[in-house]
Design a protein around this motif. Sequence first.
Motif, PDB file in Angstrom:
ATOM      1  N   PRO A  67      31.289  50.015  36.701  1.00 37.86           N
ATOM      2  CA  PRO A  67      32.810  49.273  37.240  1.00 37.86           C
ATOM      3  C   PRO A  67      31.728  48.160  38.333  1.00 37.86           C
ATOM      4  O   PRO A  67      30.901  48.230  38.888  1.00 37.86           O
ATOM      5  N   LEU A  68      32.633  47.476  38.220  1.00 38.01           N
ATOM      6  CA  LEU A  68      32.478  46.139  39.009  1.00 38.01           C
ATOM      7  C   LEU A  68      32.680  46.455  40.417  1.00 38.01           C
ATOM      8  O   LEU A  68      33.674  46.980  40.663  1.00 38.01           O
ATOM      9  N   PRO A  69      31.695  46.103  41.620  1.00 41.81           N
ATOM     10  CA  PRO A  69      31.704  46.102  42.835  1.00 41.81           C
ATOM     11  C   PRO A  69      33.095  45.188  43.195  1.00 41.81           C
ATOM     12  O   PRO A  69      32.893  44.263  42.817  1.00 41.81           O
ATOM     13  N   ARG A  70      33.828  45.726  44.027  1.00 50.51           N
ATOM     14  CA  ARG A  70      35.036  45.089  44.824  1.00 50.51           C
ATOM     15  C   ARG A  70      34.280  43.673  45.125  1.00 50.51           C
ATOM     16  O   ARG A  70      35.134  42.880  45.097  1.00 50.51           O
ATOM     17  N   GLU A  71      32.624  43.551  45.772  1.00 54.23           N
ATOM     18  CA  GLU A  71      32.413  42.148  46.516  1.00 54.23           C
ATOM     19  C   GLU A  71      32.480  40.937  45.109  1.00 54.23           C
ATOM     20  O   GLU A  71      32.304  40.103  45.075  1.00 54.23           O
ATOM     21  N   ASP A  72      32.860  41.322  43.880  1.00 51.25           N
ATOM     22  CA  ASP A  72      32.572  40.777  42.929  1.00 51.25           C
ATOM     23  C   ASP A  72      33.540  39.688  42.370  1.00 51.25           C
ATOM     24  O   ASP A  72      33.928  38.762  42.475  1.00 51.25           O
ATOM     25  N   PHE A  73      35.284  39.804  43.197  1.00 52.36           N
ATOM     26  CA  PHE A  73      35.951  39.989  43.281  1.00 52.36           C
ATOM     27  C   PHE A  73      36.354  38.275  44.345  1.00 52.36           C
ATOM     28  O   PHE A  73      36.430  38.637  45.324  1.00 52.36           O
ATOM     29  N   ASP A  74      37.213  37.545  43.586  1.00 53.13           N
ATOM     30  CA  ASP A  74      37.444  36.342  44.627  1.00 53.13           C
ATOM     31  C   ASP A  74      39.052  36.455  45.221  1.00 53.13           C
ATOM     32  O   ASP A  74      39.539  36.928  44.481  1.00 53.13           O
ATOM     33  N   ASP A  75      37.844  36.843  46.944  1.00 55.39           N
ATOM     34  CA  ASP A  75      39.699  36.995  47.192  1.00 55.39           C
ATOM     35  C   ASP A  75      39.715  36.122  48.759  1.00 55.39           C
ATOM     36  O   ASP A  75      40.131  36.102  49.470  1.00 55.39           O
ATOM     37  N   SER A  76      39.807  34.999  48.501  1.00 48.82           N
ATOM     38  CA  SER A  76      40.104  33.598  49.109  1.00 48.82           C
ATOM     39  C   SER A  76      41.946  33.525  49.961  1.00 48.82           C
ATOM     40  O   SER A  76      42.077  33.989  49.083  1.00 48.82           O
ATOM     41  N   PRO A  77      41.273  33.077  50.925  1.00 48.26           N
ATOM     42  CA  PRO A  77      42.297  32.958  51.660  1.00 48.26           C
ATOM     43  C   PRO A  77      43.648  31.999  50.891  1.00 48.26           C
ATOM     44  O   PRO A  77      43.046  31.007  50.073  1.00 48.26           O
ATOM     45  N   ARG A  78      44.422  32.239  51.056  1.00 49.71           N
ATOM     46  CA  ARG A  78      45.906  31.749  50.525  1.00 49.71           C
ATOM     47  C   ARG A  78      46.829  30.527  51.109  1.00 49.71           C
ATOM     48  O   ARG A  78      47.280  31.926  52.463  1.00 49.71           O
ATOM     49  N   ASP A  79      47.266  29.848  50.906  1.00 47.74           N
ATOM     50  CA  ASP A  79      47.956  29.232  52.111  1.00 47.74           C
ATOM     51  C   ASP A  79      49.291  29.126  51.654  1.00 47.74           C
ATOM     52  O   ASP A  79      50.642  29.077  51.005  1.00 47.74           O
ATOM     53  N   TRP A  80      49.459  31.023  52.427  1.00 46.97           N
ATOM     54  CA  TRP A  80      51.399  31.424  51.937  1.00 46.97           C
ATOM     55  C   TRP A  80      52.433  30.528  52.819  1.00 46.97           C
ATOM     56  O   TRP A  80      53.384  30.536  52.787  1.00 46.97           O
ATOM     57  N   HIS A  81      52.202  29.412  54.102  1.00 48.06           N
ATOM     58  CA  HIS A  81      52.961  28.571  54.685  1.00 48.06           C
ATOM     59  C   HIS A  81      53.700  27.550  53.941  1.00 48.06           C
ATOM     60  O   HIS A  81      54.579  27.287  53.888  1.00 48.06           O
TER      61      HIS A  81
END
Length: 87
Positions: A67-81
């Motif tokens: 299984p891929l470790p969670r830190e391999d996924f990009d979780d960049s901030p999003r500009d929801w505003h």
Amino acid sequence: MSEEYKAKVFKSGNSLALRLPKALGLEEGAEMRLREEHGRFTFEPVDAPKRKIDLTGIAGSMPWLKPLPREDFDDSPRDWHLLDRDG
């Protein structure tokens, strides 16, 4: 190559029913879509809901897959505003 079958219409309660040959491979309770065009009738199965595949039973049989470790996924901030339609 198509096959040709005969089927018989009969009364079932206050409705008419069509007895279909077992050779068609239909299952009891199968939902069908019926179309009439210029006196010709066609029927086909209604799309069944997609089934989920459960791989938990075979996961241990493939030790080379890890299984891929969670830190391999990009979780960049999003500009929801930017989605604010009122502002």
